[in-house]
Design a protein around this motif. Sequence first.
Motif, short mmCIF file in Angstrom:
data_model
loop_
_atom_site.label_atom_id
_atom_site.label_comp_id
_atom_site.label_asym_id
_atom_site.label_seq_id
_atom_site.Cartn_x
_atom_site.Cartn_y
_atom_site.Cartn_z
N UNK A 109 0.85 -1.18 0.00
CA UNK A 109 0.00 0.00 0.00
C UNK A 109 0.89 1.23 0.00
N UNK A 110 0.74 2.06 -1.01
CA UNK A 110 1.54 3.28 -1.09
C UNK A 110 3.03 2.96 -0.95
N UNK A 111 3.46 1.92 -1.64
CA UNK A 111 4.85 1.50 -1.68
C UNK A 111 5.37 0.94 -0.35
N UNK A 112 4.47 0.72 0.59
CA UNK A 112 4.85 0.08 1.84
C UNK A 112 4.33 -1.36 1.87
N UNK A 113 5.21 -2.28 2.17
CA UNK A 113 4.84 -3.69 2.25
C UNK A 113 4.42 -4.01 3.68
N UNK A 114 3.20 -4.54 3.82
CA UNK A 114 2.68 -4.87 5.15
C UNK A 114 2.13 -6.30 5.14
N UNK A 115 2.13 -6.97 6.28
CA UNK A 115 1.52 -8.30 6.35
C UNK A 115 0.05 -8.24 5.97
N UNK A 116 -0.44 -9.31 5.34
CA UNK A 116 -1.78 -9.31 4.76
C UNK A 116 -2.90 -9.47 5.79
N UNK A 117 -2.56 -9.70 7.04
CA UNK A 117 -3.57 -9.69 8.11
C UNK A 117 -3.18 -8.63 9.12
N UNK A 118 -4.11 -7.71 9.35
CA UNK A 118 -3.90 -6.67 10.32
C UNK A 118 -4.86 -6.81 11.49
N UNK A 119 -5.07 -5.71 12.18
CA UNK A 119 -5.86 -5.71 13.41
C UNK A 119 -7.02 -4.74 13.26
N UNK A 120 -8.23 -5.26 13.28
CA UNK A 120 -9.41 -4.41 13.28
C UNK A 120 -9.79 -4.02 14.70
N UNK A 121 -10.49 -2.89 14.85
CA UNK A 121 -10.80 -2.40 16.20
C UNK A 121 -12.24 -1.96 16.37
N UNK A 122 -13.06 -2.15 15.34
CA UNK A 122 -14.45 -1.74 15.46
C UNK A 122 -15.12 -2.50 16.61
N UNK A 123 -15.86 -1.77 17.45
CA UNK A 123 -16.55 -2.30 18.63
C UNK A 123 -15.62 -2.60 19.79
#
Length: 281
Positions: free
Chosen positions: A6-20
């Motif tokens: 994303x925007x030339x940054x490589x990140x792991x394909x699973x992140x952390x959601x925080x809704x609720x």
Amino acid sequence: MKTVTINNQVVPAIGIGTWHMGDDPAIEKQEINAIRAGLNAGAKVIDTAEMYGSGAVETLVGKAIQGYDRDHLYLISKVLPNNIAKTIEDHLDDSLKRLGTDYVDLYLYHWRGGAPLIETVTELERMQIKGKIKAWGVSNFDIDDMTELWDLPIGNKVAANEDLYNLGSRGIEYSLLGWQTDHNVPMIAYSPVGNADSLGANMTGNANVLKVAAAHNATAYQIILAWAIHRPQVLAIPKTAQPEHMTDNVAAMDITLSKAELALLDVAFPAPTRKLPLDIL
């Protein structure tokens, strides 16, 4: 480990959601520990929004990331449609203060409001130029919204789109997901394992899902997450307040589903054969 750029940054394909998250002060420490468990397991992305708990979740995230190297985190927040015109910088500053940082990596237009789209993206671009965000994107946009956005003078600077996407909700595959792949716009999948509803239970209790899970010595949730990120440039952001569950979520990045297994899951939850309304929670 699967990754997304994303925007030339490589990140792991699973992140952390925080809704609720942040709804119950009695479990704040547990929620903080859950976020930290995800980061310690290898996640980098934390997705939040000014709307979540009217800012309380951003405050929670700010507490959770204290002591972590900011350069090793990828923070996503979102601005409400009504807060774009003229007041966007004030609302962004409030988000930054709650998060305890001087920039967010990705700032999303939470859903489409009544303002002209060109005015909205101009304001988002202004925040990027000022250095308060590294990139901007959108959320809850369908194919018509994305094509309209792309045709704007700076529309092709959109860094990502965040939509509801999971094994039981595949409507975006009919046209939107392919369009984003063709235009190199990553998809951020929210509610990638469903919610605590009949759909979520339907997925985790499905015989085909359980068969694939048994083959990988994995949980049903892990298989559903592995499915969500099996396509390129899809980032999933599951939410859990349980540290152990969070660790399991991140571990799902290491599961590779075979063609036969994907076909088995397709039988249980078929791909769309026509354009469907965009699913939104």
